[in-house]
Design a protein around this motif. Sequence first.
Motif, short mmCIF file in Angstrom:
data_model
loop_
_atom_site.label_atom_id
_atom_site.label_comp_id
_atom_site.label_asym_id
_atom_site.label_seq_id
_atom_site.Cartn_x
_atom_site.Cartn_y
_atom_site.Cartn_z
N ALA A 29 45.36 115.36 -63.71
CA ALA A 29 46.01 116.65 -63.56
C ALA A 29 46.05 117.41 -64.88
O ALA A 29 45.80 118.63 -64.93
CB ALA A 29 47.43 116.46 -63.02
N LEU A 30 46.36 116.71 -65.97
CA LEU A 30 46.41 117.34 -67.28
C LEU A 30 45.04 117.89 -67.67
O LEU A 30 44.94 118.98 -68.25
CB LEU A 30 46.88 116.32 -68.32
N ARG A 31 44.01 117.15 -67.32
CA ARG A 31 42.65 117.63 -67.61
C ARG A 31 42.37 118.95 -66.90
O ARG A 31 41.83 119.89 -67.50
CB ARG A 31 41.65 116.56 -67.16
N ARG A 32 42.77 119.07 -65.63
CA ARG A 32 42.52 120.30 -64.88
C ARG A 32 43.37 121.46 -65.40
O ARG A 32 42.92 122.60 -65.45
CB ARG A 32 42.81 120.06 -63.40
N LEU A 33 44.59 121.17 -65.79
CA LEU A 33 45.47 122.24 -66.27
C LEU A 33 44.98 122.81 -67.59
O LEU A 33 45.00 124.03 -67.81
CB LEU A 33 46.90 121.71 -66.43
N LYS B 206 41.32 124.73 -59.77
CA LYS B 206 41.89 123.88 -60.81
C LYS B 206 43.38 123.67 -60.58
O LYS B 206 43.90 122.54 -60.74
CB LYS B 206 41.65 124.50 -62.18
N ASP C 106 43.75 121.31 -57.61
CA ASP C 106 43.42 119.93 -57.99
C ASP C 106 44.53 119.29 -58.80
O ASP C 106 44.92 118.13 -58.55
CB ASP C 106 42.12 119.91 -58.78
N ALA C 107 45.05 120.02 -59.80
CA ALA C 107 46.09 119.46 -60.66
C ALA C 107 47.34 119.12 -59.86
O ALA C 107 47.92 118.04 -60.01
CB ALA C 107 46.43 120.46 -61.77
N THR C 108 47.75 120.04 -58.98
CA THR C 108 48.93 119.78 -58.15
C THR C 108 48.69 118.64 -57.19
O THR C 108 49.58 117.80 -56.95
CB THR C 108 49.31 121.04 -57.36
N TRP D 106 46.70 116.04 -57.63
CA TRP D 106 46.76 114.77 -58.35
C TRP D 106 48.20 114.38 -58.67
O TRP D 106 48.56 113.20 -58.61
CB TRP D 106 45.94 114.85 -59.63
N VAL E 224 52.63 122.28 -64.09
CA VAL E 224 51.69 123.13 -63.37
C VAL E 224 52.10 124.60 -63.49
O VAL E 224 51.28 125.47 -63.81
CB VAL E 224 51.60 122.73 -61.88
N THR F 34 54.59 118.25 -70.99
CA THR F 34 54.29 116.94 -70.42
C THR F 34 55.19 115.87 -71.04
O THR F 34 55.75 115.02 -70.33
CB THR F 34 52.82 116.57 -70.68
#
Length: 303
Positions: free
Chosen positions: A99-103, A115, A118-120, A122, A140, A241
Amino acid sequence: MLSTFFSTSKPIHYLMVFIMVVIAIISAQWWNVNITWWELSGVLILSASLAVFEFVVSKNDITPSSSYALWVTAVLSLLYLTFNVTLSPIIALFFIMLALRRLLSLKTDHSTIKKIFDATFWIAIATIFYHWSALFYLVVYVAIFLYARNDFRHWVTPLIAMGCVWFLLFTYDYVWENQVVNTLMDSYQITYLWSNDFIESQQVILLILVAIAVLGLLIYLSKLIDIQQSVRPRFTIITFTGLCAMTIAILDFDSFASGGFLLLIAALGILIARLAHSVNHRVFVELLLWFPILLLISSFLLR
Protein backbone atom coordinates in the motif's frame (compact mmCIF):
# COMPACT_ATOMS: atom_id res chain seq x y z
CA MET A 1 32.85 -1.45 9.44
CA LEU A 2 29.13 -1.36 8.73
CA SER A 3 29.13 2.29 7.69
CA THR A 4 31.62 1.55 4.92
CA PHE A 5 30.06 -1.69 3.75
CA PHE A 6 26.50 -0.33 3.52
CA SER A 7 27.45 3.13 2.23
CA THR A 8 26.46 2.03 -1.30
CA SER A 9 23.55 0.05 -2.73
CA LYS A 10 24.72 -3.19 -4.33
CA PRO A 11 23.39 -6.77 -4.70
CA ILE A 12 25.95 -7.93 -2.13
CA HIS A 13 23.96 -6.06 0.49
CA TYR A 14 20.84 -8.10 -0.27
CA LEU A 15 22.94 -11.25 0.11
CA MET A 16 24.20 -9.95 3.44
CA VAL A 17 20.65 -9.43 4.66
CA PHE A 18 19.70 -12.94 3.54
CA ILE A 19 22.66 -14.44 5.43
CA MET A 20 21.67 -12.44 8.49
CA VAL A 21 18.15 -13.87 8.33
CA VAL A 22 19.50 -17.43 8.13
CA ILE A 23 21.78 -16.81 11.11
CA ALA A 24 18.83 -15.38 13.05
CA ILE A 25 16.80 -18.54 12.39
CA ILE A 26 19.62 -20.80 13.54
CA SER A 27 20.12 -18.65 16.63
CA ALA A 28 16.40 -18.81 17.44
CA GLN A 29 16.56 -22.63 17.41
CA TRP A 30 19.82 -22.70 19.33
CA TRP A 31 18.38 -20.56 22.12
CA ASN A 32 15.30 -22.80 22.26
CA VAL A 33 12.95 -19.96 21.49
CA ASN A 34 9.34 -21.16 21.71
CA ILE A 35 8.62 -20.89 18.00
CA THR A 36 7.74 -23.55 15.43
CA TRP A 37 9.28 -24.03 12.02
CA TRP A 38 5.91 -23.13 10.51
CA GLU A 39 6.01 -19.78 12.27
CA LEU A 40 9.56 -19.31 11.06
CA SER A 41 8.19 -19.45 7.51
CA GLY A 42 7.23 -15.86 8.21
CA VAL A 43 10.84 -15.05 7.36
CA LEU A 44 9.93 -15.60 3.69
CA ILE A 45 7.09 -13.11 3.96
CA LEU A 46 9.31 -10.75 5.89
CA SER A 47 11.95 -11.00 3.16
CA ALA A 48 9.32 -10.06 0.58
CA SER A 49 8.32 -7.09 2.73
CA LEU A 50 11.94 -5.96 2.93
CA ALA A 51 12.24 -6.25 -0.86
CA VAL A 52 9.21 -4.00 -1.33
CA PHE A 53 10.58 -1.62 1.30
CA GLU A 54 13.92 -1.34 -0.50
CA PHE A 55 12.10 -0.72 -3.79
CA VAL A 56 10.07 2.08 -2.16
CA VAL A 57 13.14 3.72 -0.65
CA SER A 58 15.26 3.59 -3.81
CA LYS A 59 12.47 4.45 -6.23
CA ASN A 60 11.35 7.53 -4.30
CA ASP A 61 14.78 8.82 -3.24
CA ILE A 62 13.79 8.56 0.41
CA THR A 63 17.41 8.27 1.48
CA PRO A 64 20.69 8.91 -0.35
CA SER A 65 22.07 5.98 -2.33
CA SER A 66 23.03 3.49 0.36
CA SER A 67 21.74 0.38 2.09
CA TYR A 68 21.50 1.90 5.56
CA ALA A 69 17.69 1.84 5.58
CA LEU A 70 17.55 -1.77 4.41
CA TRP A 71 20.07 -2.88 7.03
CA VAL A 72 18.38 -1.13 9.95
CA THR A 73 14.88 -2.25 8.91
CA ALA A 74 15.98 -5.86 8.39
CA VAL A 75 17.66 -6.11 11.79
CA LEU A 76 14.78 -4.47 13.67
CA SER A 77 12.27 -6.67 11.85
CA LEU A 78 13.98 -9.76 13.23
CA LEU A 79 12.77 -8.71 16.67
CA TYR A 80 9.65 -10.69 15.83
CA LEU A 81 11.68 -13.85 16.51
CA THR A 82 12.00 -12.86 20.16
CA PHE A 83 8.40 -11.87 20.78
CA ASN A 84 5.22 -13.91 20.69
CA VAL A 85 4.42 -12.92 17.11
CA THR A 86 2.19 -15.02 14.88
CA LEU A 87 2.24 -14.97 11.09
CA SER A 88 -0.71 -12.59 10.88
CA PRO A 89 1.10 -9.29 11.70
CA ILE A 90 3.93 -10.30 9.37
CA ILE A 91 1.49 -10.85 6.53
CA ALA A 92 -0.18 -7.52 7.37
CA LEU A 93 3.22 -5.82 7.16
CA PHE A 94 3.68 -7.13 3.63
CA PHE A 95 0.35 -5.67 2.48
CA ILE A 96 1.05 -2.36 4.23
CA MET A 97 4.33 -2.14 2.31
CA LEU A 98 2.45 -2.76 -0.94
CA ALA A 99 0.00 0.00 0.00
CA LEU A 100 2.82 2.41 0.85
CA ARG A 101 4.40 1.72 -2.52
CA ARG A 102 1.18 2.66 -4.33
CA LEU A 103 0.61 5.78 -2.25
CA LEU A 104 4.09 7.15 -2.86
CA SER A 105 3.67 6.51 -6.58
CA LEU A 106 0.86 9.09 -6.63
CA LYS A 107 3.52 11.72 -7.26
CA THR A 108 3.58 10.78 -10.96
CA ASP A 109 -0.08 11.84 -11.46
CA HIS A 110 -0.79 8.78 -13.59
CA SER A 111 -3.58 6.20 -12.99
CA THR A 112 -4.38 8.01 -9.76
CA ILE A 113 -7.72 6.31 -9.08
CA LYS A 114 -6.21 2.85 -9.64
CA LYS A 115 -3.34 3.60 -7.26
CA ILE A 116 -5.69 4.86 -4.54
CA PHE A 117 -7.92 1.82 -5.00
CA ASP A 118 -4.96 -0.57 -4.85
CA ALA A 119 -3.50 1.04 -1.73
CA THR A 120 -6.82 0.97 0.11
CA PHE A 121 -7.46 -2.60 -1.04
CA TRP A 122 -4.10 -3.77 0.34
CA ILE A 123 -4.75 -2.03 3.66
CA ALA A 124 -8.17 -3.67 3.86
CA ILE A 125 -6.55 -7.07 3.28
CA ALA A 126 -3.94 -6.26 5.94
CA THR A 127 -6.75 -5.42 8.36
CA ILE A 128 -8.11 -8.96 8.02
CA PHE A 129 -4.79 -10.32 9.27
CA TYR A 130 -4.05 -7.61 11.84
CA HIS A 131 -7.02 -5.52 12.95
CA TRP A 132 -5.15 -2.32 13.85
CA SER A 133 -3.99 -2.03 10.25
CA ALA A 134 -7.27 -0.16 9.75
CA LEU A 135 -5.53 2.92 11.19
CA PHE A 136 -3.55 3.15 7.97
CA TYR A 137 -6.66 4.24 6.08
CA LEU A 138 -5.69 7.64 7.43
CA VAL A 139 -2.47 7.49 5.40
CA VAL A 140 -4.52 6.98 2.24
CA TYR A 141 -6.46 10.19 2.82
CA VAL A 142 -3.29 12.05 3.73
CA ALA A 143 -1.78 10.97 0.40
CA ILE A 144 -4.94 12.04 -1.44
CA PHE A 145 -4.79 15.45 0.23
CA LEU A 146 -1.14 15.87 -0.69
CA TYR A 147 -1.26 14.62 -4.27
CA ALA A 148 -4.81 14.41 -5.62
CA ARG A 149 -7.24 16.45 -3.53
CA ASN A 150 -8.84 18.36 -6.44
CA ASP A 151 -10.92 15.47 -7.79
CA PHE A 152 -13.93 14.30 -5.77
CA ARG A 153 -13.61 10.78 -7.20
CA HIS A 154 -10.29 10.35 -5.43
CA TRP A 155 -11.94 10.85 -2.03
CA VAL A 156 -14.64 8.28 -2.77
CA THR A 157 -12.36 5.60 -4.21
CA PRO A 158 -11.09 4.35 -0.80
CA LEU A 159 -14.67 3.73 0.31
CA ILE A 160 -15.31 1.64 -2.80
CA ALA A 161 -12.13 -0.40 -2.23
CA MET A 162 -13.04 -1.01 1.40
CA GLY A 163 -16.56 -1.98 0.35
CA CYS A 164 -15.21 -4.56 -2.10
CA VAL A 165 -13.09 -6.27 0.54
CA TRP A 166 -15.85 -6.23 3.15
CA PHE A 167 -18.35 -7.59 0.64
CA LEU A 168 -16.03 -10.49 -0.14
CA LEU A 169 -15.42 -11.05 3.57
CA PHE A 170 -19.13 -11.10 4.43
CA THR A 171 -19.74 -13.44 1.50
CA TYR A 172 -17.03 -15.78 2.75
CA ASP A 173 -18.56 -15.76 6.23
CA TYR A 174 -22.03 -16.48 4.87
CA VAL A 175 -21.09 -19.28 2.46
CA TRP A 176 -18.67 -21.13 4.73
CA GLU A 177 -20.47 -20.17 7.96
CA ASN A 178 -17.34 -18.76 9.53
CA GLN A 179 -17.09 -15.92 12.03
CA VAL A 180 -14.20 -13.95 10.55
CA VAL A 181 -16.00 -10.61 10.74
CA ASN A 182 -17.13 -11.13 14.34
CA THR A 183 -13.66 -12.28 15.35
CA LEU A 184 -12.15 -9.23 13.68
CA MET A 185 -14.53 -6.86 15.44
CA ASP A 186 -13.93 -8.51 18.81
CA SER A 187 -10.18 -8.02 18.35
CA TYR A 188 -10.39 -4.31 19.07
CA GLN A 189 -9.51 -4.10 22.73
CA ILE A 190 -8.21 -0.89 24.26
CA THR A 191 -5.32 -1.38 26.69
CA TYR A 192 -3.63 1.97 27.00
CA LEU A 193 0.12 2.04 27.32
CA TRP A 194 -0.06 3.87 30.65
CA SER A 195 -2.66 1.42 32.02
CA ASN A 196 -0.11 -1.40 32.23
CA ASP A 197 0.83 -1.92 35.85
CA PHE A 198 3.86 -3.95 34.88
CA ILE A 199 6.12 -3.71 31.85
CA GLU A 200 8.18 -6.81 31.16
CA SER A 201 11.90 -6.28 30.77
CA GLN A 202 11.78 -7.36 27.13
CA GLN A 203 9.02 -4.87 26.35
CA VAL A 204 11.41 -2.07 27.27
CA ILE A 205 12.92 -2.72 23.83
CA LEU A 206 9.59 -1.73 22.27
CA LEU A 207 9.38 1.38 24.42
CA ILE A 208 12.80 2.36 23.12
CA LEU A 209 11.51 1.99 19.55
CA VAL A 210 8.52 4.20 20.35
CA ALA A 211 10.80 6.78 22.01
CA ILE A 212 13.00 6.88 18.90
CA ALA A 213 9.90 7.31 16.74
CA VAL A 214 8.73 10.24 18.87
CA LEU A 215 12.18 11.80 18.59
CA GLY A 216 12.05 11.33 14.83
CA LEU A 217 8.66 13.04 14.69
CA LEU A 218 10.03 16.04 16.57
CA ILE A 219 13.04 16.20 14.25
CA TYR A 220 10.75 16.06 11.20
CA LEU A 221 8.57 18.89 12.50
CA SER A 222 11.62 21.02 13.29
CA LYS A 223 13.15 20.42 9.85
CA LEU A 224 9.91 20.59 7.85
CA ILE A 225 10.65 24.01 6.40
CA ASP A 226 14.12 22.91 5.25
CA ILE A 227 12.79 19.92 3.28
CA GLN A 228 12.39 20.58 -0.42
CA GLN A 229 8.76 21.14 -1.34
CA SER A 230 8.93 18.55 -4.11
CA VAL A 231 9.84 15.72 -1.71
CA ARG A 232 8.00 16.97 1.37
CA PRO A 233 4.79 14.98 0.63
CA ARG A 234 6.74 11.70 0.57
CA PHE A 235 8.17 12.27 4.02
CA THR A 236 4.78 13.40 5.29
CA ILE A 237 3.25 10.10 4.17
CA ILE A 238 6.04 8.13 5.84
CA THR A 239 5.65 10.22 8.99
CA PHE A 240 1.93 9.47 9.16
CA THR A 241 2.73 5.80 8.64
CA GLY A 242 4.91 5.95 11.74
CA LEU A 243 2.21 7.91 13.61
CA CYS A 244 -0.37 5.21 12.91
CA ALA A 245 2.00 2.56 14.25
CA MET A 246 2.73 4.65 17.36
CA THR A 247 -1.01 5.02 17.90
CA ILE A 248 -1.24 1.23 18.15
CA ALA A 249 1.34 1.32 20.94
CA ILE A 250 -0.73 3.92 22.81
CA LEU A 251 -4.18 2.36 22.34
CA ASP A 252 -3.29 -1.33 22.60
CA PHE A 253 0.21 -1.96 23.86
CA ASP A 254 -0.43 -5.68 24.27
CA SER A 255 -1.28 -5.96 20.58
CA PHE A 256 1.69 -3.75 19.72
CA ALA A 257 3.99 -6.12 21.61
CA SER A 258 2.43 -9.10 19.83
CA GLY A 259 3.46 -7.93 16.37
CA GLY A 260 2.10 -4.43 15.88
CA PHE A 261 5.59 -3.00 16.35
CA LEU A 262 6.50 -4.43 12.92
CA LEU A 263 4.40 -1.69 11.32
CA LEU A 264 6.67 0.91 12.92
CA ILE A 265 9.93 -0.60 11.68
CA ALA A 266 9.89 0.90 8.15
CA ALA A 267 9.55 4.47 9.41
CA LEU A 268 12.28 3.85 11.99
CA GLY A 269 14.62 2.41 9.36
CA ILE A 270 14.21 5.48 7.18
CA LEU A 271 14.67 7.80 10.17
CA ILE A 272 17.91 6.17 11.34
CA ALA A 273 19.24 5.97 7.77
CA ARG A 274 18.63 9.66 7.13
CA LEU A 275 20.15 10.52 10.49
CA ALA A 276 23.24 8.50 9.57
CA HIS A 277 23.57 10.46 6.33
CA SER A 278 23.09 13.81 8.02
CA VAL A 279 26.10 13.53 10.33
CA ASN A 280 29.74 13.59 9.30
CA HIS A 281 31.13 11.82 12.34
CA ARG A 282 31.99 8.29 11.23
CA VAL A 283 31.98 6.84 14.74
CA PHE A 284 28.46 8.16 15.33
CA VAL A 285 27.26 6.61 12.07
CA GLU A 286 28.83 3.33 13.06
CA LEU A 287 27.05 3.41 16.42
CA LEU A 288 23.73 4.09 14.69
CA LEU A 289 24.14 1.03 12.48
CA TRP A 290 25.17 -1.20 15.39
CA PHE A 291 22.33 0.02 17.60
CA PRO A 292 19.64 -2.24 16.00
CA ILE A 293 21.90 -5.27 16.53
CA LEU A 294 22.27 -4.31 20.18
CA LEU A 295 18.48 -4.13 20.53
CA LEU A 296 18.06 -7.52 18.84
CA ILE A 297 20.63 -9.24 21.06
CA SER A 298 19.18 -7.58 24.16
CA SER A 299 15.71 -8.80 23.23
CA PHE A 300 16.97 -12.37 22.86
CA LEU A 301 18.70 -12.22 26.25
CA LEU A 302 15.72 -10.64 28.03
CA ARG A 303 13.22 -13.15 26.67
